[in-house]
Design a protein around this motif. Structure first.
Motif, short mmCIF file in Angstrom:
data_model
loop_
_atom_site.label_atom_id
_atom_site.label_comp_id
_atom_site.label_asym_id
_atom_site.label_seq_id
_atom_site.Cartn_x
_atom_site.Cartn_y
_atom_site.Cartn_z
N ASN A 154 0.86 -1.22 0.03
CA ASN A 154 0.13 -0.08 -0.06
C ASN A 154 1.02 1.09 -0.01
OD1 ASN A 154 -2.34 1.55 -0.08
ND2 ASN A 154 -2.36 1.57 2.12
N PRO A 155 1.72 1.42 -1.10
CA PRO A 155 2.55 2.37 -1.07
C PRO A 155 1.99 3.80 -1.41
CG PRO A 155 2.93 1.17 -2.96
CD PRO A 155 1.68 0.77 -2.25
N PRO A 156 2.55 5.16 -1.10
CA PRO A 156 2.19 6.28 -1.25
C PRO A 156 2.30 6.45 -2.73
CG PRO A 156 4.00 6.47 -0.17
CD PRO A 156 3.68 5.12 -0.06
N VAL A 157 2.00 5.86 -3.88
CA VAL A 157 2.04 6.15 -5.20
C VAL A 157 0.88 6.48 -5.88
CG1 VAL A 157 4.10 4.55 -5.28
CG2 VAL A 157 1.51 4.01 -5.98
N ARG A 195 4.90 13.00 2.35
CA ARG A 195 4.64 12.28 1.26
C ARG A 195 6.16 11.65 0.60
NH1 ARG A 195 2.02 14.05 -4.30
NH2 ARG A 195 4.34 14.99 -4.51
N ARG A 196 7.11 12.51 0.55
CA ARG A 196 8.24 12.30 0.01
C ARG A 196 9.00 11.22 1.24
NH1 ARG A 196 11.22 17.60 -0.36
NH2 ARG A 196 9.39 17.81 -2.19
N LEU A 197 8.74 11.35 2.65
CA LEU A 197 9.22 10.59 3.74
C LEU A 197 8.61 9.33 3.54
CD1 LEU A 197 9.34 13.04 6.63
CD2 LEU A 197 11.36 11.96 5.54
N ARG A 198 7.41 9.15 3.16
CA ARG A 198 6.58 8.04 3.09
C ARG A 198 6.76 7.13 2.03
NH1 ARG A 198 0.60 8.64 2.85
NH2 ARG A 198 0.66 6.40 2.98
#
Length: 452
Positions: free
Chosen positions: A387-390, A417-420
């Motif tokens: 479940n990545p933040p893509v 978001r960059r950190l995630r």
């Protein structure tokens, strides 16, 4: 000397004692009481009779005064175990029945670790060794054209061999476990892979083997089935792309990873600035294949003139297998300077660019469409489990709205978001490392990987 009188009855007097005499008598009484208490405690704690018997016993023979260096020997029975301890303290090493002691004067021995040979014949092996396991390698002095690396993990030692000099005739035959990394994309590569698998079958006994395979982009990998246990030496197969054979028992999905064959580097966390504003909203760098969605994406970017305002666009008409150091540095820098990376599908929907963007903290916009050939229609099964933040897109016609929304996001939103994204990339690498360590450290033939 009488200093006064104390009247106790009429007509009778008693002399009063001096203070010094009285004090002496009090102290004497206290000493007697203390001796009595001590004697009573001694009777309770010690066996006075036995102790006095030992003290009064005399040896049958007088001691030999000439042997002054002879260690003293107790002449009463203290039992076999206690005697062994006494003799050990006297640097004597006996064998007492029922009291076996393994004497070892040397330094403590470290527990032996299982040596697992890692034979890499594909670039995906470099992704395994360098990016996942943090291993290093150097030229192998014993084998021309080969490199050798070693990594010590709890209970196991991984010994990595790579390069053109690594052939079936040059690798050791007396091995307990093997991780074989091969390329199965083309028929030429499949023929070479068969040669390695046949070599493993000739070893006596055939070592339990984990196969890491860069699969065919259209998922035509049926040829490997004949080598999987119980028919062959392969205990498990880690396979790239959404192959329908993935059952999480004998076949497990393996991430495509970054393009190590192009020398894509390891991007460290300190290279990613989470809070600074990035130069580009997006970047698109790819080879344009005829009749592909990449053609449509490129036309869309040109139509809205994104190249001059928000995005870095760099395309080429023909595929180039290698990058120069300058072109690779430019590519990595563009990822580090972009909030988004556009990731259209290639022959397979899973591309190196997705993993490269995530490693740089750039959010991938992934074209979520079925792959060609015999691949599973769901697509991106392994990445979706995390479940990545893509950002998933079904059509590049969605791009104008997505970029308009992206420009409205605050720097704080983009930094989070960059950190995630970068953390998700490292988590996937960590899980993959656990899977490798779980296989190489276990001894049973059943597959116990993480469920990739």
């Amino acid at each position: 000397m009488v200093q006064g009188r104390l009247t106790v009855s009429p007509g009778r007097t008693t002399p009063m004692l001096s203070s010094g005499v009285a004090l002496q008598r009090v102290l004497l009484a206290m000493c007697l009481v203390q001796i009595a208490i001590t004697s009573y405690l001694a009777i309770i704690i010690f066996d006075v009779t036995g102790l006095s018997g030992m003290m009064m016993r005399r040896p049958d023979k007088p001691p030999n005064l000439d042997k002054v260096d002879q260690p003293a020997v107790l002449d009463f029975d203290i039992g076999e175990n206690e005697a062994a301890i006494v003799l050990a303290e006297q640097e004597v090493k006996p064998h007492v029945p029922g009291f076996d002691v393994k004497w070892d004067d040397g330094p403590p021995q470290k527990p032996r670790s299982v040596v697992v040979e890692v034979w890499s014949k594909a670039a995906v092996g470099a992704y395994l060794w360098h990016h996942i396991l943090d291993g290093t390698e150097a030229l192998d002095d014993a084998t021309p054209g080969a490199t050798l690396g070693e990594l010590n993990l709890p209970g196991i030692t991984l010994r990595y061999r790579s390069g053109p000099g690594v052939v079936p005739e040059s690798v050791p035959r007396d091995v307990s476990k093997v991780v074989l990394v091969i390329n199965g994309r083309t028929q030429e590569k499949v023929n070479e892979a068969r040669r390695w698998l046949h070599h493993l079958s000739t070893l006596a006994p055939a070592p339990p083997t984990l196969l890491v395979m860069l699969g065919n982009e259209e998922c035509d990998n049926e040829w490997v089935q004949r080598y999987v246990s119980p028919r062959g030496p392969l205990m498990a197969v880690l396979l790239t792309y959404d192959d329908p054979h993935i059952d999480n028992i004998h076949y497990h999905q393996w991430p495509l990873g970054v393009a190590t064959y192009r020398q894509f580097p390891i991007i460290n966390e300190d290279q990613i600035s989470p809070t600074s504003q990035r130069k580009y909203v997006c970047n698109f760098q790819a080879t344009i294949y005829p009749n592909s969605s990449r053609v449509d994406l490129h036309k869309l970017l040109m139509k809205y003139n994104y190249g001059s305002t928000h995005c870095l666009i760099k395309v080429r008409e023909s595929w180039v297998p290698n990058e120069t150091p300058d072109s690779m540095d430019e590519y990595v820098r563009s990822l580090l300077e972009s909030d988004l990376t556009l990731c259209p599908a290639g022959v397979n929907t899973e591309t190196y660019r997705v993993y490269e963007a995530m490693s740089a903290g750039s959010t991938p916009l992934i074209e979520d469409v079925p792959s060609r050939g015999h691949c599973d229609n769901s697509g991106w099964r392994l990445l979706k489990k995390l479940n990545p933040p893509v950002i998933w897109v079904k059509s590049w016609k969605q791009l104008p709205k997505l970029l308009a929304r992206e420009r409205r996001y605050s720097n704080q939103h983009k930094a989070l978001r960059r950190l995630r994204v970068s953390q998700c990339c490292r988590i996937s690498i960590f899980i993959t490392r656990i899977d490798i360590e779980a296989y190489t450290s276990r001894t049973s033939s059943k597959s116990t990987l993480h469920g990739t």
